[in-house]
Design an enzyme around this catalytic site. Structure first.
Site, mmCIF file in Angstrom:
data_model
loop_
_atom_site.group_PDB
_atom_site.id
_atom_site.type_symbol
_atom_site.label_atom_id
_atom_site.label_comp_id
_atom_site.label_asym_id
_atom_site.label_seq_id
_atom_site.Cartn_x
_atom_site.Cartn_y
_atom_site.Cartn_z
ATOM 1 N N SER A 9 -16.441 -16.697 13.386
ATOM 2 C CA SER A 9 -16.428 -18.141 13.658
ATOM 3 C C SER A 9 -15.138 -18.474 14.377
ATOM 4 C CB SER A 9 -16.499 -18.916 12.337
ATOM 5 O OG SER A 9 -15.942 -20.203 12.519
ATOM 6 N N HIS A 34 -20.304 -17.178 16.211
ATOM 7 C CA HIS A 34 -20.774 -18.316 15.407
ATOM 8 C C HIS A 34 -19.981 -19.548 15.830
ATOM 9 C CE1 HIS A 34 -22.219 -20.139 11.537
ATOM 10 N NE2 HIS A 34 -21.043 -20.733 11.536
ATOM 11 N N ASP A 36 -19.249 -23.444 15.524
ATOM 12 C CA ASP A 36 -19.399 -24.539 14.567
ATOM 13 C C ASP A 36 -19.391 -25.885 15.279
ATOM 14 O OD1 ASP A 36 -19.523 -23.240 11.937
ATOM 15 O OD2 ASP A 36 -17.542 -22.460 12.479
ATOM 16 N N MET A 38 -19.763 -29.814 14.974
ATOM 17 C CA MET A 38 -19.650 -30.874 13.957
ATOM 18 C C MET A 38 -19.603 -32.230 14.642
ATOM 19 S SD MET A 38 -16.786 -29.262 11.451
ATOM 20 C CE MET A 38 -16.752 -27.496 11.052
ATOM 21 N N HIS A 68 -23.945 -23.332 14.826
ATOM 22 C CA HIS A 68 -24.137 -23.831 13.456
ATOM 23 C C HIS A 68 -24.015 -25.347 13.542
ATOM 24 C CE1 HIS A 68 -22.372 -24.036 9.093
ATOM 25 N NE2 HIS A 68 -23.524 -24.645 9.198
ATOM 26 N N MET A 70 -23.730 -28.672 12.352
ATOM 27 C CA MET A 70 -23.379 -29.536 11.217
ATOM 28 C C MET A 70 -23.400 -30.977 11.725
ATOM 29 S SD MET A 70 -20.466 -27.089 9.616
ATOM 30 C CE MET A 70 -20.244 -26.188 11.154
ATOM 31 N N MET A 140 -24.454 -21.465 2.795
ATOM 32 C CA MET A 140 -23.039 -21.835 2.915
ATOM 33 C C MET A 140 -22.299 -21.464 1.634
ATOM 34 S SD MET A 140 -22.385 -22.993 5.895
ATOM 35 C CE MET A 140 -20.717 -23.592 5.592
ATOM 36 N N GLY A 148 -11.125 -21.920 6.559
ATOM 37 C CA GLY A 148 -10.008 -21.600 5.678
ATOM 38 C C GLY A 148 -10.145 -22.037 4.234
ATOM 39 N N ASP A 174 -21.528 -17.909 5.111
ATOM 40 C CA ASP A 174 -20.509 -18.554 5.945
ATOM 41 C C ASP A 174 -19.580 -19.385 5.062
ATOM 42 O OD1 ASP A 174 -19.070 -19.832 7.950
ATOM 43 O OD2 ASP A 174 -20.715 -21.186 8.509
ATOM 44 N N GLY A 175 -18.284 -19.062 5.145
ATOM 45 C CA GLY A 175 -17.273 -19.828 4.433
ATOM 46 C C GLY A 175 -16.473 -18.964 3.483
ATOM 47 N N GLY A 196 -14.382 -16.508 9.671
ATOM 48 C CA GLY A 196 -13.505 -17.249 10.568
ATOM 49 C C GLY A 196 -12.071 -16.773 10.469
HETATM 50 C C1 DX5 Z 1 -17.265 -24.341 7.842
HETATM 51 C C2 DX5 Z 1 -17.797 -23.521 8.984
HETATM 52 C C3 DX5 Z 1 -17.476 -22.062 8.870
HETATM 53 C C4 DX5 Z 1 -16.003 -21.781 8.796
HETATM 54 C C5 DX5 Z 1 -15.711 -20.340 8.571
HETATM 55 O O1 DX5 Z 1 -17.770 -25.620 7.921
HETATM 56 O O2 DX5 Z 1 -19.188 -23.613 9.029
HETATM 57 O O3 DX5 Z 1 -18.099 -21.361 9.918
HETATM 58 O O4 DX5 Z 1 -15.338 -22.203 9.930
HETATM 59 O O5 DX5 Z 1 -14.341 -20.166 8.504
HETATM 60 P P1 DX5 Z 1 -13.662 -19.405 7.295
HETATM 61 O O6 DX5 Z 1 -14.155 -17.992 7.338
HETATM 62 O O7 DX5 Z 1 -12.218 -19.529 7.571
HETATM 63 O O8 DX5 Z 1 -14.077 -20.089 6.028
HETATM 64 ZN ZN ZN Z 2 -20.231 -22.213 10.309
#
Ligand code: DX5
Ligand code: ZN
Length: 218
Positions: A9, A34, A36, A38, A68, A70, A140, A148, A174-175, A196
């Site tokens: 990510s 991946h 993200d 938002m 992804h 969101m 998730m 992070g 993911d996460g 990520g």
């Molecule tokens: C969170 C995202 C993830 C996130 C992953 O909302 O969907 O993809 O950025 O990052 P890490 O691995 O740092 O949790």
């Molecule tokens: Zn994500």
């Protein structure tokens, strides 16, 4: 039977240098990217949209891109993301609970693969009736919105249940996933691994990507 795939990510990467960051990840063995997306509404954070994805896609030719989504209205971005060259369109079912099947169909028709994402608070049973219409289910392991955060091990029963019921399904986590938590994900049955911070901030990305893949594959 399912193949391990590692999808970094880029949320916490240098977004002003995304093409180089992405190329570096690809060179270091990432299986997919991946991205993200938002909207500041479904989650309390903003990132980027289809125009950035399209620019990035023009520089990186490999079929490599998951978005992804969101966002509160995933229907709205299907065509723009397909046009941008996205390969896998993963959207949250929570804002479209009444029309998941419809959205799945539209994503398919646009030529992209379908991913269904679940927030931590969403029961896994809800997604099961749509699994036949999807290519990937994303469980998730943090509250979506920020990179992070700490991994939620209590999401693993969802993964285990899906793996038991669907031996060939691509199950993504993911996460908070990285070298310290990958074992747990692998045991539960996840095979598509988003990571990520753990990959982006690693001094040696290739080592981390290999370690993640080897743990899932063994
Ligand atoms: C969170 C995202 C993830 C996130 C992953 O909302 O969907 O993809 O950025 O990052 P890490 O691995 O740092 O949790
Ligand atoms: Zn994500």
């Amino acid at each position: 039977p399912v193949q391990a795939k590692i999808g970094p990510s880029i949320l916490n990467a240098d977004l002003a240098d995304l093409a180089n960051e992405s190329q570096k990840l690809l060179d270091n063995g990432a299986d997919y990217l991946h991205l993200d997306v938002m909207d500041g509404h479904f989650v309390p954070n903003l990132t980027f949209g289809h125009s950035l994805v399209k620019c990035l896609r023009n520089k990186i030719k490999k079929d490599f891109f998951e978005t992804h989504m969101m966002v509160s209205r995933p229907q709205q971005w299907i065509e723009p993301m397909a046009d941008a060259g996205v390969n896998l369109y993963t959207f949250h079912i929570e804002p479209v609970m009444e029309e998941v099947a419809n959205v799945c169909r539209k994503v398919r028709e646009s030529g992209m693969k379908v991913g269904l994402a679940l927030k931590p608070g969403t029961e896994v049973q809800v997604v099961e009736r749509y699994v036949d219409m999807a290519d990937v289910v994303l469980v998730m392991t943090v509250e979506p919105g920020f990179g992070g955060q700490s991994f939620m091990a209590n999401m693993m029963p969802k993964v285990e249940r899906l793996r038991t019921h669907y031996p060939n399904l691509d199950i993504e986590v993911d996460g908070g996933v990285g070298p310290n938590t990958i074992e747990t994900c692998a045991k539960a049955g996840a095979n598509m691994i988003v990571s990520g911070t753990a990959v982006i901030q690693a001094p040696n990305q290739r080592n981390v990507i290999n370690l993640l893949r080897d743990t899932v594959q063994k």
